[in-house]
Scaffold this motif. Structure first.
Motif, PDB file in Angstrom:
ATOM      1  N   ALA A   1       0.761  -0.906   0.294  1.00 38.82           N
ATOM      2  CA  ALA A   1      -0.224  -0.015   0.230  1.00 38.82           C
ATOM      3  C   ALA A   1       0.632   1.208   0.053  1.00 38.82           C
ATOM      4  O   ALA A   1       0.741   2.288  -1.225  1.00 38.82           O
ATOM      5  CB  ALA A   1      -0.678  -0.060   1.189  1.00 38.82           C
ATOM      6  N   SER A   2       1.972   1.387   0.963  1.00 37.64           N
ATOM      7  CA  SER A   2       2.876   2.364   1.349  1.00 37.64           C
ATOM      8  C   SER A   2       3.755   2.770  -1.269  1.00 37.64           C
ATOM      9  O   SER A   2       3.612   3.544  -0.567  1.00 37.64           O
ATOM     10  CB  SER A   2       3.760   2.220   2.107  1.00 37.64           C
ATOM     11  OG  SER A   2       3.100   2.112   3.357  1.00 37.64           O
TER      12      SER A   2
ATOM     13  N   ARG B   1      -7.166  -9.339   2.069  1.00 37.72           N
ATOM     14  CA  ARG B   1      -7.597  -7.906   2.559  1.00 37.72           C
ATOM     15  C   ARG B   1      -8.898  -7.984   1.522  1.00 37.72           C
ATOM     16  O   ARG B   1      -9.053  -8.466   0.572  1.00 37.72           O
ATOM     17  CB  ARG B   1      -6.595  -7.271   1.661  1.00 37.72           C
ATOM     18  CG  ARG B   1      -5.092  -6.959   2.371  1.00 37.72           C
ATOM     19  CD  ARG B   1      -5.780  -6.444   4.050  1.00 37.72           C
ATOM     20  NE  ARG B   1      -4.421  -6.175   5.285  1.00 37.72           N
ATOM     21  CZ  ARG B   1      -4.848  -5.649   6.353  1.00 37.72           C
ATOM     22  NH1 ARG B   1      -6.131  -5.538   7.308  1.00 37.72           N
ATOM     23  NH2 ARG B   1      -3.802  -6.059   7.115  1.00 37.72           N
ATOM     24  N   SER B   2     -10.048  -7.289   2.590  1.00 37.20           N
ATOM     25  CA  SER B   2     -11.182  -6.683   1.122  1.00 37.20           C
ATOM     26  C   SER B   2     -10.833  -5.972   0.316  1.00 37.20           C
ATOM     27  O   SER B   2      -9.975  -5.319   0.745  1.00 37.20           O
ATOM     28  CB  SER B   2     -11.964  -6.317   2.618  1.00 37.20           C
ATOM     29  OG  SER B   2     -11.712  -5.098   2.862  1.00 37.20           O
ATOM     30  N   ASP B   3     -12.312  -5.444   0.001  1.00 35.80           N
ATOM     31  CA  ASP B   3     -12.153  -4.736  -1.348  1.00 35.80           C
ATOM     32  C   ASP B   3     -12.673  -3.344  -0.488  1.00 35.80           C
ATOM     33  O   ASP B   3     -11.622  -1.969  -0.521  1.00 35.80           O
ATOM     34  CB  ASP B   3     -14.030  -4.804  -1.910  1.00 35.80           C
ATOM     35  CG  ASP B   3     -13.199  -5.697  -3.258  1.00 35.80           C
ATOM     36  OD1 ASP B   3     -14.550  -6.197  -4.238  1.00 35.80           O
ATOM     37  OD2 ASP B   3     -12.626  -6.205  -3.196  1.00 35.80           O
ATOM     38  N   ALA B   4     -12.584  -2.995   0.374  1.00 31.08           N
ATOM     39  CA  ALA B   4     -13.052  -1.731   1.157  1.00 31.08           C
ATOM     40  C   ALA B   4     -10.962  -1.399   1.866  1.00 31.08           C
ATOM     41  O   ALA B   4     -10.727  -0.073   2.143  1.00 31.08           O
ATOM     42  CB  ALA B   4     -13.828  -1.351   2.569  1.00 31.08           C
ATOM     43  N   TRP B   5     -10.819  -2.830   2.193  1.00 31.02           N
ATOM     44  CA  TRP B   5      -9.234  -2.011   2.343  1.00 31.02           C
ATOM     45  C   TRP B   5      -8.449  -1.849   1.460  1.00 31.02           C
ATOM     46  O   TRP B   5      -7.654  -0.925   1.440  1.00 31.02           O
ATOM     47  CB  TRP B   5      -8.752  -3.547   3.013  1.00 31.02           C
ATOM     48  CG  TRP B   5      -7.515  -3.119   4.053  1.00 31.02           C
ATOM     49  CD1 TRP B   5      -7.575  -3.106   5.380  1.00 31.02           C
ATOM     50  CD2 TRP B   5      -6.568  -3.112   2.998  1.00 31.02           C
ATOM     51  NE1 TRP B   5      -6.257  -2.774   5.615  1.00 31.02           N
ATOM     52  CE2 TRP B   5      -5.580  -2.761   3.994  1.00 31.02           C
ATOM     53  CE3 TRP B   5      -5.933  -2.852   2.283  1.00 31.02           C
ATOM     54  CZ2 TRP B   5      -3.827  -3.094   4.122  1.00 31.02           C
ATOM     55  CZ3 TRP B   5      -4.428  -2.956   2.104  1.00 31.02           C
ATOM     56  CH2 TRP B   5      -3.662  -3.023   3.090  1.00 31.02           C
ATOM     57  N   ILE B   6      -8.422  -2.262   0.630  1.00 33.82           N
ATOM     58  CA  ILE B   6      -7.389  -2.360  -1.133  1.00 33.82           C
ATOM     59  C   ILE B   6      -7.826  -0.546  -0.962  1.00 33.82           C
ATOM     60  O   ILE B   6      -6.857   0.273  -1.659  1.00 33.82           O
ATOM     61  CB  ILE B   6      -7.876  -3.088  -2.062  1.00 33.82           C
ATOM     62  CG1 ILE B   6      -6.971  -4.627  -1.468  1.00 33.82           C
ATOM     63  CG2 ILE B   6      -7.130  -2.787  -3.098  1.00 33.82           C
ATOM     64  CD1 ILE B   6      -7.742  -6.066  -1.813  1.00 33.82           C
ATOM     65  N   ALA B   7      -9.245  -0.698  -1.691  1.00 34.97           N
ATOM     66  CA  ALA B   7      -9.855   0.534  -1.619  1.00 34.97           C
ATOM     67  C   ALA B   7      -9.695   2.369  -0.702  1.00 34.97           C
ATOM     68  O   ALA B   7      -8.547   3.101  -1.448  1.00 34.97           O
ATOM     69  CB  ALA B   7     -11.349   1.030  -2.110  1.00 34.97           C
ATOM     70  N   LYS B   8      -9.379   1.837  -0.200  1.00 36.47           N
ATOM     71  CA  LYS B   8      -8.925   2.931   0.933  1.00 36.47           C
ATOM     72  C   LYS B   8      -7.663   3.256   1.177  1.00 36.47           C
ATOM     73  O   LYS B   8      -7.119   3.619   0.917  1.00 36.47           O
ATOM     74  CB  LYS B   8      -8.958   2.168   2.979  1.00 36.47           C
ATOM     75  CG  LYS B   8      -9.270   3.356   3.891  1.00 36.47           C
ATOM     76  CD  LYS B   8      -9.303   3.019   4.808  1.00 36.47           C
ATOM     77  CE  LYS B   8      -8.968   4.278   6.033  1.00 36.47           C
ATOM     78  NZ  LYS B   8      -8.701   4.275   7.582  1.00 36.47           N
ATOM     79  N   HIS B   9      -6.428   1.512   1.098  1.00 39.72           N
ATOM     80  CA  HIS B   9      -5.061   2.316   1.498  1.00 39.72           C
ATOM     81  C   HIS B   9      -4.110   2.134  -0.096  1.00 39.72           C
ATOM     82  O   HIS B   9      -3.099   3.391   0.255  1.00 39.72           O
ATOM     83  CB  HIS B   9      -4.670   1.129   2.229  1.00 39.72           C
ATOM     84  CG  HIS B   9      -4.847   0.757   3.913  1.00 39.72           C
ATOM     85  ND1 HIS B   9      -6.300   0.030   4.154  1.00 39.72           N
ATOM     86  CD2 HIS B   9      -4.267   1.282   4.280  1.00 39.72           C
ATOM     87  CE1 HIS B   9      -6.502   0.115   5.323  1.00 39.72           C
ATOM     88  NE2 HIS B   9      -5.504   1.095   5.672  1.00 39.72           N
TER      89      HIS B   9
END
Length: 187
Positions: free
Chosen positions: A100-101, A129-137
């Motif tokens: 993500a970084s 990792r969920s879609d929400a986590w991926i989209a957010k990060h």
């Protein structure tokens, strides 16, 4: 004690102990690579290479700065001038956070390779990792995430997606005049 950003702890690391990561989707065209070389030649390294220290292997894995690393690898004058040492800022995060970084650093600067980006989405999904986590990060909206998942062609990435019905076929008594029902698709 107050938080202190990694940039305040830059360390000199021999380039032989630095390794690229396997997931960076960033691509730099030859003209920009030449410009980066000229920049480092004229100004020196003004930003550290961001790395994760893999203690078990005693190596530094690049999170951000792969192309600055490449400049030293590919240009003996830079290697010589710098004594074969790169300025490194170390972050200590698990793989998903490092991925993500990398994406955040890349996206803040410009474009990156779509196919490689979709592979990262796949890997993060496989890491749980969920879609929400991926989209957010990774700084994406749900449509961009969906497009990247579609590129991979892996149905496993869609197992939790709720699909609605885009259309419902009409019965003959509802006014469908074609024998094969094709007109029902047109609504």
């Amino acid at each position: 004690m107050a938080y202190k950003s990694p940039v305040y702890h830059v360390i000199p690391v021999p380039i032989e102990k630095v390794r690229p990561n396997t997931y960076n989707p960033n691509a730099v065209a030859p003209p920009e690579m030449r410009l980066l070389y000229e920049s480092i030649r004229a100004d020196g390294y003004t930003m550290p290479i961001v790395c994760y220290y893999a203690k078990s292997q005693d190596i530094y894995v690049i999170v951000d700065g792969f192309h600055r690393y490449r400049v030293m690898l590919e240009h003996p004058d830079i290697y010589e001038r710098e004594g074969g040492v790169l300025p490194v800022s170390v972050i200590d995060k698990p793989l998903d956070q490092r991925m993500a970084s990398t994406i955040r650093h890349n996206r803040a600067r410009g474009s990156h390779d779509v196919d490689l980006m979709s592979n990262i989405v796949k890997e993060l999904h496989e890491l749980g990792r969920s879609d929400a986590w991926i989209a957010k990060h990774l700084g994406m909206d749900k449509d961009e995430l969906l497009r990247l998942k579609q590129i991979t062609g892996l149905t496993a990435l869609f197992k939790d997606v709720k699909f609605g019905q885009a259309w419902q076929p009409m019965d003959e008594e509802d006014g469908d005049e074609s024998e094969n029902g094709d007109d029902a698709l047109l609504g």
